[in-house]
Design a protein around this motif. Structure first.
Motif, PDB file in Angstrom:
ATOM      1  N   LYS A 137       0.828  -1.205   0.000  1.00 41.11           N
ATOM      2  CA  LYS A 137       0.000   0.000   0.000  1.00 41.11           C
ATOM      3  C   LYS A 137       0.859   1.250   0.000  1.00 41.11           C
ATOM      4  O   LYS A 137       0.587   2.209  -0.743  1.00 41.11           O
ATOM      5  CB  LYS A 137      -0.904  -0.017   1.231  1.00 41.11           C
ATOM      6  CG  LYS A 137      -1.918   1.104   1.265  1.00 41.11           C
ATOM      7  CD  LYS A 137      -2.823   0.975   2.476  1.00 41.11           C
ATOM      8  CE  LYS A 137      -3.845   2.120   2.518  1.00 41.11           C
ATOM      9  NZ  LYS A 137      -4.739   1.989   3.703  1.00 41.11           N
ATOM     10  N   ARG A 138       1.927   1.249   0.825  1.00 41.69           N
ATOM     11  CA  ARG A 138       2.843   2.393   0.855  1.00 41.69           C
ATOM     12  C   ARG A 138       3.557   2.551  -0.479  1.00 41.69           C
ATOM     13  O   ARG A 138       3.722   3.672  -0.979  1.00 41.69           O
ATOM     14  CB  ARG A 138       3.865   2.231   1.983  1.00 41.69           C
ATOM     15  CG  ARG A 138       3.313   2.493   3.364  1.00 41.69           C
ATOM     16  CD  ARG A 138       4.431   2.763   4.352  1.00 41.69           C
ATOM     17  NE  ARG A 138       5.349   1.645   4.442  1.00 41.69           N
ATOM     18  CZ  ARG A 138       5.231   0.637   5.315  1.00 41.69           C
ATOM     19  NH1 ARG A 138       4.209   0.615   6.158  1.00 41.69           N
ATOM     20  NH2 ARG A 138       6.114  -0.341   5.346  1.00 41.69           N
ATOM     21  N   LYS A 141       1.163   3.998  -2.982  1.00 46.46           N
ATOM     22  CA  LYS A 141       0.943   5.423  -2.709  1.00 46.46           C
ATOM     23  C   LYS A 141       2.126   6.256  -3.156  1.00 46.46           C
ATOM     24  O   LYS A 141       1.973   7.323  -3.762  1.00 46.46           O
ATOM     25  CB  LYS A 141       0.688   5.621  -1.222  1.00 46.46           C
ATOM     26  CG  LYS A 141       0.237   7.017  -0.847  1.00 46.46           C
ATOM     27  CD  LYS A 141      -0.099   7.087   0.637  1.00 46.46           C
ATOM     28  CE  LYS A 141      -0.558   8.492   1.011  1.00 46.46           C
ATOM     29  NZ  LYS A 141      -0.891   8.571   2.466  1.00 46.46           N
ATOM     30  N   GLN A 144       2.178   6.431  -6.934  1.00 48.75           N
ATOM     31  CA  GLN A 144       1.178   7.389  -7.411  1.00 48.75           C
ATOM     32  C   GLN A 144       1.644   8.822  -7.224  1.00 48.75           C
ATOM     33  O   GLN A 144       1.422   9.680  -8.081  1.00 48.75           O
ATOM     34  CB  GLN A 144      -0.146   7.155  -6.680  1.00 48.75           C
ATOM     35  CG  GLN A 144      -0.835   5.851  -7.053  1.00 48.75           C
ATOM     36  CD  GLN A 144      -2.082   5.590  -6.212  1.00 48.75           C
ATOM     37  OE1 GLN A 144      -2.317   6.254  -5.203  1.00 48.75           O
ATOM     38  NE2 GLN A 144      -2.883   4.610  -6.634  1.00 48.75           N
ATOM     39  N   ARG A 145       2.323   9.064  -6.086  1.00 52.23           N
ATOM     40  CA  ARG A 145       2.837  10.417  -5.827  1.00 52.23           C
ATOM     41  C   ARG A 145       3.906  10.793  -6.852  1.00 52.23           C
ATOM     42  O   ARG A 145       3.911  11.904  -7.389  1.00 52.23           O
ATOM     43  CB  ARG A 145       3.405  10.508  -4.411  1.00 52.23           C
ATOM     44  CG  ARG A 145       3.827  11.903  -3.985  1.00 52.23           C
ATOM     45  CD  ARG A 145       4.513  11.874  -2.638  1.00 52.23           C
ATOM     46  NE  ARG A 145       5.758  11.137  -2.690  1.00 52.23           N
ATOM     47  CZ  ARG A 145       6.916  11.653  -3.098  1.00 52.23           C
ATOM     48  NH1 ARG A 145       6.963  12.915  -3.528  1.00 52.23           N
ATOM     49  NH2 ARG A 145       8.006  10.926  -3.100  1.00 52.23           N
TER      50      ARG A 145
END
Length: 483
Positions: A137-138, A141, A144-145
């Motif tokens: 998940k990290r 994320k 995506q960033r």
């Protein structure tokens, strides 16, 4: 002689006859005798093996059974052979060396530790799966960033490229007709592309002083003569006419040298040995000769440095001289106290209008505008703000002139209003002297856009003019601006 040596040494030691020097006649007549003794010795050593290195003789190993050898070894080392337990027979990896957390959680324990129960195994597997899910998940994320940042960067580069085409093909060829158009104002607010920024600044600042490249060369030659004169201790008659003593001139040159070393120290391009050191030194020295009545004032180096990054040396000097000739800059660099107080008063009119809560807090703590505005105005925000943000402020300054410098100050105060209202005098001064380094251009310009430069239907220029008139008529006791 060799009786005290071990047997293996005696077996390998050469025969005494080999070490003794034989007579020449004996060597000629009886060579076979020594040859037979040598071969005999070699044969013997080959049969017995090299016991020097602990090697078991070959014929002995052929006669002994491997099990017998193992038992003898265990007897010598004191380690008895134990039959494996049923649990050890079940386990597959006796020499367990986990290579990752996966191995620690999912694999069985080593043989010398108690085995996991089914509940513990299930618990560890569940914890491992939760941990892997959190990591994924990290990572998702973060990916995506990074993707968003890359898209924004590509979009920004595309917009800059398109803007550069517009500036080069439409605006710059028709500058006189389009400089005040709405489209140019919007493009200045969005930020001038670096490839055309210097040209736009030069046109926007103008050249009211009619400075030429030849005049710059003359001023630079005079500056170099003064530097040589001061270094040799000579006195120039022209310097005496300027009204400056040799001590003042020397102090001014020392201040230039000191300020250059402190100009954008993180870039390491203006310090001694850097590619722009001599260029910056030349412009500041030439200006002190061009305007000896102003001389060098601390903070000028930052303005000149920003111009050098966008213009050639002579063009940077022309823009620098004309920029400092603007009313606001001239008032501050000549330290005209009366005019500076007028600018502070005009600033406070719009401060109270836009940020009444912070204005009251500053009044309560005796925080006056000169505490923070002097550094901001002297360097035109090139020192307290990141360089790219400062250049964007310069873009709009070239459009709106001095008004935007004070509007920017109000925008910065508005951005940190909640923080500043909780601080006392000392902490307010320290915070505004050194603003956060991670300021976002979008956040700052959004805050600036919320500032209205209009008070009681009067704009900046009208308020400033009324205050100047008020100061002139103050001696007569008839103020022209009632607040």
């Amino acid at each position: 002689m060799l009786k005290n040596h071990p047997s293996w040494f005696l077996e390998l030691a050469p025969c005494p006859a080999e070490t003794m020097a034989a007579p020449p006649l004996l060597l000629l007549t009886d060579r076979n005798l020594f040859a037979r003794k040598k071969s005999c010795t070699v044969e013997k050593s080959n049969e017995l093996g090299w016991k020097l290195f602990g090697k078991v003789p070959l014929r002995d190993t052929l006669q002994k059974d491997p099990k017998i050898i193992q038992k003898e070894y265990e007897a010598r080392t004191g380690r008895a052979h134990r039959s494996p337990s049923p649990k050890q027979n079940v386990r597959k990896n006796l020499d367990f060396e986990p290579l990752s957390t996966t191995g620690l959680i999912l694999e069985d324990r080593p043989a010398n530790l108690p085995a996991k129960s089914a509940e513990e195994t299930q618990k560890h597997r569940q914890e491992y799966e939760e941990m892997v899910a959190q990591v994924k998940k990290r990572e998702l994320k973060e990916a995506q960033r990074r993707k968003k940042q890359l898209e924004e960067r590509c979009r920004l580069e595309e917009s800059i490229g398109n803007a550069a085409i517009i500036w080069n093909n439409e605006i710059l060829p028709n500058w006189e007709a389009m400089c005040c158009s709405r489209r140019v104002r919007e493009l200045c607010w969005q930020g001038i592309p670096p490839s055309v920024r210097g040209k736009v600044w030069s046109l926007a600042i103008g050249n009211e002083l009619n400075i030429t490249h030849e005049l710059y060369d003359i001023c630079l030659a005079r500056a170099k003569d003064k530097w040589r004169s001061l270094s040799t201790g000579g006195i120039d008659a022209e310097n005496e006419d300027s009204g400056l003593s040799a001590a003042d001139r020397e102090a001014s040159l020392e201040l230039i040298k000191l300020d250059i070393s402190r100009t954008f120290p993180n870039l390491c391009i203006f310090q001694e040995g850097g590619p722009y050191h001599d260029m910056l030194h030349s412009i500041l020295g030439a200006y002190t000769c061009y305007r000896p009545d102003v001389g060098y004032v601390q903070g000028m180096s930052f303005i000149a440095a920003v111009l050098i990054l966008n213009l050639d040396t002579a063009d940077a000097f022309i823009a620098f001289s004309n920029l400092l000739n603007k009313p606001c800059q001239m008032a501050f660099f000549r330290v005209d106290q009366g005019l500076m107080l007028t600018y502070y008063a005009a600033f406070e009119v719009f401060f109270e209008e836009n940020l009444p809560r912070l204005f009251a807090h500053f009044k309560k703590n005796n925080v006056t505008p000169d505490i923070y505005l002097i550094d901001w105005i002297f360097t035109m925000y090139s020192k307290p703000l990141p360089l790219d943000l400062a250049c964007r402020i310069w873009d709009v300054f070239c459009r709106d002139s001095e008004e935007f410098l004070f509007r920017t100050a109000l925008g910065i105060l508005r951005l940190f209003e909640d923080i500043l209202t909780k601080m006392d005098f000392i902490h307010i001064g320290q915070f505004l002297k050194k603003l956060p380094e991670d300021l976002s251009s979008e956040n700052v310009f959004t805050s600036i856009a919320a500032i209205q430069m209009q008070s009681r239907n009067k704009k900046w220029a009208q308020v400033l003019a009324a205050l100047q008139k008020d100061n002139r008529e103050m001696e007569k006791g008839s103020p022209s601006l009632k607040r």
